[in-house]
Design a protein around this motif. Structure first.
Motif, mmCIF file in Angstrom:
data_model
loop_
_atom_site.group_PDB
_atom_site.id
_atom_site.type_symbol
_atom_site.label_atom_id
_atom_site.label_comp_id
_atom_site.label_asym_id
_atom_site.label_seq_id
_atom_site.Cartn_x
_atom_site.Cartn_y
_atom_site.Cartn_z
ATOM 1 N N ALA A 119 -3.395 -73.604 -59.848
ATOM 2 C CA ALA A 119 -3.663 -74.565 -59.093
ATOM 3 C C ALA A 119 -1.909 -74.627 -58.536
ATOM 4 C CB ALA A 119 -3.802 -75.777 -59.753
ATOM 5 N N ASN A 120 -2.012 -74.955 -57.393
ATOM 6 C CA ASN A 120 -0.365 -75.851 -57.475
ATOM 7 C C ASN A 120 -0.272 -76.705 -58.137
ATOM 8 O OD1 ASN A 120 0.100 -73.344 -55.002
ATOM 9 N ND2 ASN A 120 -1.431 -74.721 -53.585
ATOM 10 N N PRO B 34 -11.106 -80.724 -62.983
ATOM 11 C CA PRO B 34 -11.885 -79.595 -61.650
ATOM 12 C C PRO B 34 -12.814 -79.978 -61.665
ATOM 13 C CG PRO B 34 -9.469 -78.746 -62.435
ATOM 14 C CD PRO B 34 -9.710 -80.326 -63.009
ATOM 15 N N LEU C 26 -0.968 -81.739 -60.301
ATOM 16 C CA LEU C 26 -2.201 -81.549 -60.175
ATOM 17 C C LEU C 26 -2.501 -81.623 -59.128
ATOM 18 C CD1 LEU C 26 -3.811 -78.933 -61.632
ATOM 19 C CD2 LEU C 26 -5.316 -80.442 -61.475
ATOM 20 N N GLU D 5 2.302 -72.102 -57.696
ATOM 21 C CA GLU D 5 1.377 -71.596 -58.270
ATOM 22 C C GLU D 5 1.321 -71.589 -60.070
ATOM 23 O OE1 GLU D 5 0.102 -67.513 -56.306
ATOM 24 O OE2 GLU D 5 -0.193 -69.176 -53.862
ATOM 25 N N ASP E 190 -3.853 -78.869 -56.503
ATOM 26 C CA ASP E 190 -5.144 -78.901 -55.615
ATOM 27 C C ASP E 190 -5.343 -77.632 -56.617
ATOM 28 O OD1 ASP E 190 -4.475 -76.618 -54.172
ATOM 29 O OD2 ASP E 190 -2.549 -78.201 -53.442
ATOM 30 N N VAL E 191 -7.027 -77.589 -56.508
ATOM 31 C CA VAL E 191 -7.266 -75.987 -57.303
ATOM 32 C C VAL E 191 -7.576 -75.296 -55.955
ATOM 33 C CG1 VAL E 191 -9.154 -74.777 -58.926
ATOM 34 C CG2 VAL E 191 -7.862 -77.497 -58.895
ATOM 35 N N ILE F 96 -7.681 -72.225 -64.339
ATOM 36 C CA ILE F 96 -7.586 -72.362 -63.089
ATOM 37 C C ILE F 96 -6.132 -71.951 -62.250
ATOM 38 C CG2 ILE F 96 -9.446 -74.117 -63.626
ATOM 39 C CD1 ILE F 96 -6.811 -76.404 -62.451
#
Length: 294
Positions: free
Chosen positions: A31-32, A89, A10, A42, A12-13, A29
């Motif tokens: 996220a990348n 997150p 994970l 993505e 980043d969001v 979510i």
């Protein structure tokens, strides 16, 4: 293939997508995510409430494998992502605040379901608008024009998907859709607390669309592709059955739910075995047909 993404996956969001309506059960979510081959994509990551996590992940994986079997388009990559507790997150943490999560407390991480973004909108977003009285009609027309509708009708019948809707059918281009989300299978809401009854019927949305599009009484010729798919998918299931069982047992082990995992897995396989074996006869009866050459 269902991939396993490690706890550094994970990256980043990007945004919070939605909470499941009707109660706290999932938080999604965008996220990348770094996948096992090092590619950063993505990705939609779906976190589930503690009580439903095993059920939801098993359903998503089982449904994905069956959907792949019949040749319907899906996200190009799916997997189970391991997320350390400290990396959850804030949006997800807040959503499930107050819910006891023994798995995360004991292991320091949890698992979530990951799907690479298709990069398009659902038919719900495209066709259903509060000020459009033709929304349902437009959706039905689009579905009826889809060459793969018979595949979806038959698939949903034997995997017991009672939650098909416009929100989990994704527009790619004209007459080309993909399907996502397999959270409710085997004709029940929650197999952890409900027995599987393969003879019981449930609402098959794709089949309803077909009947409505044909004025409630489809001609025998229009029904032929559905009956053909029932036969084809029965044979395909026979070839996938052992692998489905093996992968499902491996997933139970990964999710650390060994108790009764063999019983649950056998019940899933037996459910699909019965449904595929009786699918053609069931549709013939529903459509009030005697015999249609396929």
């Amino acid at each position: 293939m269902i991939e396993l993404i490690e706890d550094d996956g994970l990256v980043d969001v990007l945004k919070v997508v939605s909470s499941t309506s009707g109660g706290v059960s999932a938080q999604t979510i965008l996220a990348n995510v770094e996948w096992p081959d090092g590619e950063i994509e993505e990705t939609f990551v779906k976190f589930f409430s503690p009580a439903l996590r095993v059920k939801e992940i098993i359903n998503e994986a089982f449904g994905h494998m069956c959907t792949n079997l019949v040749g319907l388009e899906q996200p190009l990559r799916v997997g189970i992502i391991k997320v350390n507790v400290e990396d959850i997150p804030d949006q997800v943490r807040n959503e499930f605040e107050g819910l006891e999560d023994n798995f995360a407390s004991n292991h320091g991480y949890l698992y979530a379901w990951a799907t690479k973004s298709i990069g398009s909108q659902s038919l719900k977003k495209i066709y259903f608008h509060t000020d459009d009285v033709s929304s349902a009609e437009n959706f039905i027309n689009a579905m009826q024009a889809w060459d793969d509708l018979p595949k979806l009708i038959t698939l949903d019948d034997w995997i017991g998907n009672s939650d098909r809707n416009a929100g989990n059918i994704i527009f790619i281009n004209s007459n080309r859709f993909a399907v996502i989300d397999h959270g409710r299978l085997f004709g029940v809401i929650n197999w952890l607390s409900e027995p599987l009854m393969p003879g019981n019927e449930f609402r098959n949305i794709a089949f309803e669309v077909f009947r409505i599009a044909h004025g409630g009484k489809p001609h025998a010729i229009a029904c032929t592709p559905i009956l053909h798919e029932a036969e084809v998918q029965r044979e395909k299931f026979e070839g996938l059955r052992d692998n489905l069982k093996r992968v499902t047992l491996d997933l139970f082990k990964l999710l650390k739910m060994p108790a009764n995992s063999d019983v649950y897995t056998d019940s899933f396989i037996n459910y699909c075995q019965y449904r595929t074996a009786t699918s053609k006869a069931r549709f013939t009866a529903k459509l009030s047909l005697h015999e249609v050459a396929v």
